[in-house]
Structures are given as structure tokens and as C-alpha cells.
Write an enzyme that holds these catalytic residues in place. Structure first.
Site, mmCIF file in Angstrom:
data_model
loop_
_atom_site.group_PDB
_atom_site.id
_atom_site.type_symbol
_atom_site.label_atom_id
_atom_site.label_comp_id
_atom_site.label_asym_id
_atom_site.label_seq_id
_atom_site.Cartn_x
_atom_site.Cartn_y
_atom_site.Cartn_z
ATOM 1 N N LYS A 65 -48.267 17.854 7.613
ATOM 2 C CA LYS A 65 -47.283 18.242 6.603
ATOM 3 C C LYS A 65 -46.436 19.429 7.090
ATOM 4 C CE LYS A 65 -50.253 16.686 2.731
ATOM 5 N NZ LYS A 65 -50.999 17.138 1.528
ATOM 6 N N PHE A 93 -48.232 18.987 -11.340
ATOM 7 C CA PHE A 93 -47.782 19.540 -10.059
ATOM 8 C C PHE A 93 -46.952 18.544 -9.235
ATOM 9 C CE2 PHE A 93 -52.188 18.017 -9.681
ATOM 10 C CZ PHE A 93 -52.077 17.080 -8.654
ATOM 11 N N ARG A 125 -61.388 11.628 7.173
ATOM 12 C CA ARG A 125 -61.393 12.445 5.939
ATOM 13 C C ARG A 125 -62.331 13.641 6.104
ATOM 14 N NH1 ARG A 125 -57.834 12.119 1.480
ATOM 15 N NH2 ARG A 125 -59.421 12.965 0.123
ATOM 16 N N THR A 168 -59.677 18.050 -0.621
ATOM 17 C CA THR A 168 -58.295 18.229 -1.088
ATOM 18 C C THR A 168 -57.942 19.700 -1.325
ATOM 19 O OG1 THR A 168 -58.497 16.078 -2.169
ATOM 20 C CG2 THR A 168 -56.658 17.478 -2.860
ATOM 21 N N ARG A 208 -58.370 21.381 6.681
ATOM 22 C CA ARG A 208 -57.871 22.018 5.453
ATOM 23 C C ARG A 208 -58.597 23.324 5.159
ATOM 24 N NH1 ARG A 208 -57.484 16.546 1.704
ATOM 25 N NH2 ARG A 208 -55.320 16.006 2.177
ATOM 26 N N ASN A 266 -52.260 21.931 2.048
ATOM 27 C CA ASN A 266 -53.487 21.581 2.785
ATOM 28 C C ASN A 266 -53.224 20.914 4.135
ATOM 29 O OD1 ASN A 266 -52.708 19.142 1.772
ATOM 30 N ND2 ASN A 266 -54.444 18.884 0.378
ATOM 31 N N HIS A 283 -52.138 15.126 5.466
ATOM 32 C CA HIS A 283 -52.465 14.024 4.557
ATOM 33 C C HIS A 283 -53.368 13.074 5.325
ATOM 34 C CE1 HIS A 283 -52.234 10.694 1.779
ATOM 35 N NE2 HIS A 283 -52.029 9.920 2.831
#
Ligand code: DAT
Ligand code: MG
Length: 175
Positions: A11, A59, A94, A100, A111, A125, A128
Site C-alpha cells: 500500500k 471508515f 496472511r 488487520t 503489519r 497496515n 493487503h
């Protein structure tokens, strides 16, 4: 274990913090292969589509702005998109990405190590990571065209286009 594929995005905060190398190194621990990669300036339409399941969340607007890198501006307003493939890829990636909420994520996950929550409450974070097979198929098809993936995993078909507009290099222009 089934062979799976998933979408990974670095990101805009990951790009701004110059974390691309660190993130790819951490992800490589899972020993998956990259079958597609590109840099993307995220349109509002793509951002809203990507997060469509969260459209009712308070959000949502901040999330759409964040994935577009609006708060950072040029030259950080972009993401790096990857498709990874391998055995049990989703849960393995993951785990490396982390939970998250960056404050709850394992501190040695991506993260946990690099994420933060902004004063406005946005979870920055850094990455993705698709969370299940049905979601990863939707996401991969949203972000990539078949000819951008070196090893196809979903059925394709050929279509003939009448008039398609395309930008090509123009070597005649004197610069
Ligand atoms: P994940 O990205 O771990 O799959 P998700 O799909 O539930 O998590 O949410 C997508 C993104 O939305 C997430 O990366 C950060 C943001 N988000 C989720 N829950 C949030 C919350 N309670 N407050 C702020 N941002 C949130
Ligand atoms: Mg998700």
C-alpha cells in the site's frame, strides 16, 4: 495441501516508508512464486470495488482515500500489486502479513513491525493480503488482466474487439 493464489498489495504507506524490499523479503519466507507484478495508480473506482464488502463501514471513505495514497500525494500515490501462488498460499502469506489491526498484529509480522493507526483511526497496515480463495479470485480478476499473469489459474476466452483505443509509443515526436 491445495495450490492457491492470492493478491498482495504494498500500500502507499509501504511505498512511502521505502519498505518494498523488506516486505518482499519477509514474504519470500513462505517460498511462494510471483506470477504477476505491476505498479498501479489506483482509481477511485478500483479502490471502491476492491473494498466493496466494507462500503457500509464508517471508515470506508478514509479507506478508499488511503489505498489511493491521497494523503501522501505524488510520488507515493500508488501501490505495488502482486499475485503469489503456491501450496496453502493464503494462510501462509496472511500469517506473514499479520492481523488487520497493526497494534494487535504479531510484532514480527509485516503489519506488526511496520503498521500504525493514524490519529484519524485509519489502519495503515502497509500490505493487503487476500484472506480466502473466493475473495482472492475476485481480487486477482479485478487487479489483473489474463495477459498480465504468467501462469493462468482461471479459465479465459478470446474476444474480438471492433474499435479499441490504446496508447502506444510515438517515436516520431521530437523531445
Ligand atoms: P484485512 O486487510 O486484514 O483483510 P479487512 O478485509 O477486514 O482486513 O479490512 C480491509 C482494510 O480495512 C484493513 O486492511 C484496514 C481497514 N480496516 C478494517 N477494519 C478497520 C477498523 N475497525 N478501523 C479502521 N480500519 C479498518
Ligand atoms: Mg480483507
Amino acid at each position: 495441501m491445495p495450490v492457491e493464489q492470492l493478491l498482495i498489495l504494498i500500500k502507499p504507506d509501504g511505498i512511502k516508508k521505502s519498505l518494498t524490499g523488506n516486505i518482499l523479503t519477509k514474504l519470500s519466507e513462505a517460498r511462494m512464486v510471483i506470477v504477476a507484478a505491476k505498479v498501479v495508480k489506483v482509481s477511485e473506482e478500483l479502490a471502491r470495488n476492491h473494498y466493496c464488502q466494507l462500503s457500509s463501514k464508517p471508515f470506508f471513505k478514509e479507506l478508499v482515500d488511503y489505498i489511493q495514497g491521497k494523503i501522501y500525494g505524488e510520488p507515493w500515490d500508488r501501490v505495488l500489486a502482486f499475485v503469489y501462488q503456491g501450496e496453502d498460499a493464503i494462510s501462509r502469506m496472511r500469517k506473514i502479513a499479520g492481523a488487520t489491526n497493526p497494534e494487535e498484529a504479531d510484532p514480527v509480522s509485516i503489519r506488526g513491525a511496520y503498521g500504525r493507526i493514524t490519529t484519524k483511526g485509519v489502519y495503515e497496515n502497509v500490505v493487503h493480503c487476500s484472506s480466502e480463495a473466493s475473495e482472492s479470485e475476485r481480487e486477482i480478476k479485478l487487479w489483473f488482466k489474463p495477459d498480465e499473469i504468467v501462469k493462468l489459474m482461471y479459465p479465459t476466452k478470446k474476444i474480438f474487439l471492433e474499435k479499441e483505443e490504446r496508447v502506444v509509443w510515438d517515436d516520431r515526436v521530437v523531445r
